[in-house]
Design a protein around this motif. Structure first.
Motif, PDB file in Angstrom:
ATOM      1  N   ASP A 287       1.627  -7.941   5.085  1.00  0.00           N
ATOM      2  CA  ASP A 287       1.888  -7.367   3.897  1.00  0.00           C
ATOM      3  C   ASP A 287       2.474  -5.830   4.246  1.00  0.00           C
ATOM      4  O   ASP A 287       3.539  -5.441   3.475  1.00  0.00           O
ATOM      5  CB  ASP A 287       0.780  -7.339   2.826  1.00  0.00           C
ATOM      6  CG  ASP A 287       1.111  -6.858   1.509  1.00  0.00           C
ATOM      7  OD1 ASP A 287       2.043  -7.670   0.922  1.00  0.00           O
ATOM      8  OD2 ASP A 287       0.159  -5.910   0.967  1.00  0.00           O
ATOM      9  N   LEU A 288       1.889  -5.046   5.070  1.00  0.00           N
ATOM     10  CA  LEU A 288       2.488  -3.983   5.274  1.00  0.00           C
ATOM     11  C   LEU A 288       3.699  -3.990   5.986  1.00  0.00           C
ATOM     12  O   LEU A 288       4.630  -2.924   5.634  1.00  0.00           O
ATOM     13  CB  LEU A 288       1.457  -3.136   6.338  1.00  0.00           C
ATOM     14  CG  LEU A 288       1.186  -1.621   6.612  1.00  0.00           C
ATOM     15  CD1 LEU A 288       1.035  -0.953   4.925  1.00  0.00           C
ATOM     16  CD2 LEU A 288      -0.019  -1.361   7.440  1.00  0.00           C
ATOM     17  N   PHE A 289       3.949  -5.014   6.752  1.00  0.00           N
ATOM     18  CA  PHE A 289       5.319  -4.933   7.456  1.00  0.00           C
ATOM     19  C   PHE A 289       6.140  -5.270   6.515  1.00  0.00           C
ATOM     20  O   PHE A 289       7.501  -4.825   6.612  1.00  0.00           O
ATOM     21  CB  PHE A 289       5.169  -6.211   8.522  1.00  0.00           C
ATOM     22  CG  PHE A 289       6.349  -6.650   9.117  1.00  0.00           C
ATOM     23  CD1 PHE A 289       6.927  -5.626   9.964  1.00  0.00           C
ATOM     24  CD2 PHE A 289       6.795  -7.837   9.221  1.00  0.00           C
ATOM     25  CE1 PHE A 289       8.279  -6.061  10.580  1.00  0.00           C
ATOM     26  CE2 PHE A 289       7.900  -8.075  10.044  1.00  0.00           C
ATOM     27  CZ  PHE A 289       8.384  -7.107  10.651  1.00  0.00           C
ATOM     28  N   VAL A 290       6.052  -6.466   5.580  1.00  0.00           N
ATOM     29  CA  VAL A 290       6.966  -6.502   4.708  1.00  0.00           C
ATOM     30  C   VAL A 290       7.271  -5.495   3.447  1.00  0.00           C
ATOM     31  O   VAL A 290       8.368  -4.980   3.281  1.00  0.00           O
ATOM     32  CB  VAL A 290       6.651  -7.870   3.769  1.00  0.00           C
ATOM     33  CG1 VAL A 290       7.672  -8.098   2.546  1.00  0.00           C
ATOM     34  CG2 VAL A 290       6.730  -9.021   4.485  1.00  0.00           C
ATOM     35  N   ASN A 291       6.386  -4.708   3.449  1.00  0.00           N
ATOM     36  CA  ASN A 291       6.436  -3.694   2.336  1.00  0.00           C
ATOM     37  C   ASN A 291       7.321  -2.574   2.945  1.00  0.00           C
ATOM     38  O   ASN A 291       8.004  -1.794   2.168  1.00  0.00           O
ATOM     39  CB  ASN A 291       5.131  -2.977   1.883  1.00  0.00           C
ATOM     40  CG  ASN A 291       4.426  -4.103   0.681  1.00  0.00           C
ATOM     41  OD1 ASN A 291       5.233  -4.740   0.392  1.00  0.00           O
ATOM     42  ND2 ASN A 291       3.089  -3.948   0.483  1.00  0.00           N
ATOM     43  N   PHE A 292       6.859  -2.132   4.291  1.00  0.00           N
ATOM     44  CA  PHE A 292       7.496  -1.217   5.001  1.00  0.00           C
ATOM     45  C   PHE A 292       9.075  -1.593   4.998  1.00  0.00           C
ATOM     46  O   PHE A 292       9.928  -0.735   4.585  1.00  0.00           O
ATOM     47  CB  PHE A 292       7.020  -1.131   6.212  1.00  0.00           C
ATOM     48  CG  PHE A 292       7.918   0.157   7.090  1.00  0.00           C
ATOM     49  CD1 PHE A 292       7.743   1.327   6.845  1.00  0.00           C
ATOM     50  CD2 PHE A 292       8.772  -0.379   8.039  1.00  0.00           C
ATOM     51  CE1 PHE A 292       8.319   2.431   7.600  1.00  0.00           C
ATOM     52  CE2 PHE A 292       9.515   0.638   8.960  1.00  0.00           C
ATOM     53  CZ  PHE A 292       9.229   1.920   8.557  1.00  0.00           C
TER      54      PHE A 292
ATOM     55  N   TYR B 282       8.556 -12.862   2.201  1.00  0.00           N
ATOM     56  CA  TYR B 282       7.329 -13.042   2.946  1.00  0.00           C
ATOM     57  C   TYR B 282       7.651 -14.656   3.510  1.00  0.00           C
ATOM     58  O   TYR B 282       6.984 -14.876   4.571  1.00  0.00           O
ATOM     59  CB  TYR B 282       6.174 -13.383   2.329  1.00  0.00           C
ATOM     60  CG  TYR B 282       5.781 -12.104   1.820  1.00  0.00           C
ATOM     61  CD1 TYR B 282       4.837 -11.439   2.541  1.00  0.00           C
ATOM     62  CD2 TYR B 282       6.001 -11.492   0.609  1.00  0.00           C
ATOM     63  CE1 TYR B 282       4.153 -10.096   2.193  1.00  0.00           C
ATOM     64  CE2 TYR B 282       5.407 -10.338   0.108  1.00  0.00           C
ATOM     65  CZ  TYR B 282       4.510  -9.691   1.192  1.00  0.00           C
ATOM     66  OH  TYR B 282       3.961  -8.499   0.644  1.00  0.00           O
ATOM     67  N   HIS B 283       9.054 -15.186   3.503  1.00  0.00           N
ATOM     68  CA  HIS B 283       9.228 -16.639   3.832  1.00  0.00           C
ATOM     69  C   HIS B 283       9.098 -16.554   5.500  1.00  0.00           C
ATOM     70  O   HIS B 283       9.854 -15.579   6.059  1.00  0.00           O
ATOM     71  CB  HIS B 283      10.277 -17.056   3.328  1.00  0.00           C
ATOM     72  CG  HIS B 283      10.648 -18.439   3.895  1.00  0.00           C
ATOM     73  ND1 HIS B 283      10.052 -19.506   3.611  1.00  0.00           N
ATOM     74  CD2 HIS B 283      11.676 -18.850   4.505  1.00  0.00           C
ATOM     75  CE1 HIS B 283      10.759 -20.797   3.919  1.00  0.00           C
ATOM     76  NE2 HIS B 283      11.666 -20.141   5.087  1.00  0.00           N
ATOM     77  N   GLN B 284       8.512 -17.315   6.210  1.00  0.00           N
ATOM     78  CA  GLN B 284       8.235 -17.302   7.701  1.00  0.00           C
ATOM     79  C   GLN B 284       8.029 -16.055   8.497  1.00  0.00           C
ATOM     80  O   GLN B 284       8.166 -15.800   9.289  1.00  0.00           O
ATOM     81  CB  GLN B 284       9.640 -17.810   7.974  1.00  0.00           C
ATOM     82  CG  GLN B 284       9.676 -19.368   7.802  1.00  0.00           C
ATOM     83  CD  GLN B 284      10.934 -20.079   8.241  1.00  0.00           C
ATOM     84  OE1 GLN B 284      11.695 -19.355   8.927  1.00  0.00           O
ATOM     85  NE2 GLN B 284      11.050 -21.222   8.285  1.00  0.00           N
ATOM     86  N   THR B 285       7.573 -15.027   7.563  1.00  0.00           N
ATOM     87  CA  THR B 285       7.344 -13.631   8.158  1.00  0.00           C
ATOM     88  C   THR B 285       6.246 -13.776   9.237  1.00  0.00           C
ATOM     89  O   THR B 285       5.153 -14.402   9.288  1.00  0.00           O
ATOM     90  CB  THR B 285       6.783 -12.817   7.108  1.00  0.00           C
ATOM     91  OG1 THR B 285       7.793 -12.700   6.193  1.00  0.00           O
ATOM     92  CG2 THR B 285       6.607 -11.268   7.647  1.00  0.00           C
TER      93      THR B 285
ATOM     94  N   ILE C  49       1.261   2.994   6.317  1.00  0.00           N
ATOM     95  CA  ILE C  49       2.006   3.537   7.105  1.00  0.00           C
ATOM     96  C   ILE C  49       2.547   4.717   6.585  1.00  0.00           C
ATOM     97  O   ILE C  49       3.029   4.834   5.374  1.00  0.00           O
ATOM     98  CB  ILE C  49       3.096   2.540   7.437  1.00  0.00           C
ATOM     99  CG1 ILE C  49       2.724   1.188   7.826  1.00  0.00           C
ATOM    100  CG2 ILE C  49       4.207   3.175   8.225  1.00  0.00           C
ATOM    101  CD1 ILE C  49       3.966   0.138   7.908  1.00  0.00           C
ATOM    102  N   VAL C  50       2.474   5.800   7.255  1.00  0.00           N
ATOM    103  CA  VAL C  50       3.218   7.137   6.876  1.00  0.00           C
ATOM    104  C   VAL C  50       4.529   7.288   8.047  1.00  0.00           C
ATOM    105  O   VAL C  50       4.409   7.247   9.143  1.00  0.00           O
ATOM    106  CB  VAL C  50       2.268   8.284   7.111  1.00  0.00           C
ATOM    107  CG1 VAL C  50       2.909   9.522   6.347  1.00  0.00           C
ATOM    108  CG2 VAL C  50       1.009   7.877   6.052  1.00  0.00           C
ATOM    109  N   ALA C  51       5.640   7.401   7.473  1.00  0.00           N
ATOM    110  CA  ALA C  51       6.896   7.753   8.389  1.00  0.00           C
ATOM    111  C   ALA C  51       7.809   8.567   7.922  1.00  0.00           C
ATOM    112  O   ALA C  51       7.753   8.909   6.754  1.00  0.00           O
ATOM    113  CB  ALA C  51       7.312   6.328   8.470  1.00  0.00           C
ATOM    114  N   ASP C  52       8.493   9.219   8.869  1.00  0.00           N
ATOM    115  CA  ASP C  52       9.702  10.005   8.509  1.00  0.00           C
ATOM    116  C   ASP C  52      10.828   9.215   8.952  1.00  0.00           C
ATOM    117  O   ASP C  52      10.956   8.670   9.848  1.00  0.00           O
ATOM    118  CB  ASP C  52       9.712  11.503   9.360  1.00  0.00           C
ATOM    119  CG  ASP C  52       8.760  12.421   8.409  1.00  0.00           C
ATOM    120  OD1 ASP C  52       8.186  12.236   7.508  1.00  0.00           O
ATOM    121  OD2 ASP C  52       8.325  13.168   9.404  1.00  0.00           O
TER     122      ASP C  52
END
Length: 144
Positions: free
Chosen positions: A66-71, A124-127, A99-102
């Motif tokens: 979920d974090l990957f997709v949201n990022f 999210y398909h095949q993620t 995740i905190v990113a610049d």
């Protein structure tokens, strides 16, 4: 029912591919996030993007997937919602459910940036977002 309503001659079905899948590899979780985001921007434009301005991101998710997709959705939103193209990404923190990113980049300029794909969404398909054989592997699908 109107005359001829049982006949199906007023429409036809055609195949339409509206998705594009991307696989990415990284040394660790943070490296994979950076490379996946970079791949997403490269799908949007093949044009060089300079690091003129910094945007800070804070992304949350229920789990790693979920974090990957949201990022990736946030990187896409920077372009679709704010007309900002990412050039360089630094993951400051990737732990637990955040995740905190610049993100450095520049505002979209049609005179400078060619758009190769209009990406509507990250799905999210095949993620996939997981360590496999000592390497982090990611896979995401975008709706084009």
């Amino acid at each position: 029912m109107g005359k001829g309503s049982h006949k199906q001659d007023f429409f036809r079905i055609f195949n339409h591919t509206a998705d594009l899948g991307v696989e990415v590899w990284g040394q660790d979780k943070e490296d994979l996030l950076v490379k996946a985001a970079t791949a997403l921007v490269n799908l949007i434009t093949p044009s060089p993007v300079t690091a003129e301005e910094k945007v800070s991101l804070h992304v949350e998710g229920m789990d790693d997937l979920d974090l990957f997709v949201n990022f990736l959705r946030e990187i896409l939103y920077l372009f679709n919602g704010k007309r900002f193209l990412a050039s360089r990404i630094e993951i400051l923190r990737c732990e637990g459910k955040e995740i905190v990113a610049d993100v450095w980049g520049e505002r979209f300029d049609p005179a400078k940036h060619e758009i190769s794909k209009e990406i509507k969404a990250v799905t999210y398909h095949q993620t996939l977002f997981a360590p496999i054989s000592g390497v982090w592997k990611g896979r995401f699908v975008v709706d084009v």
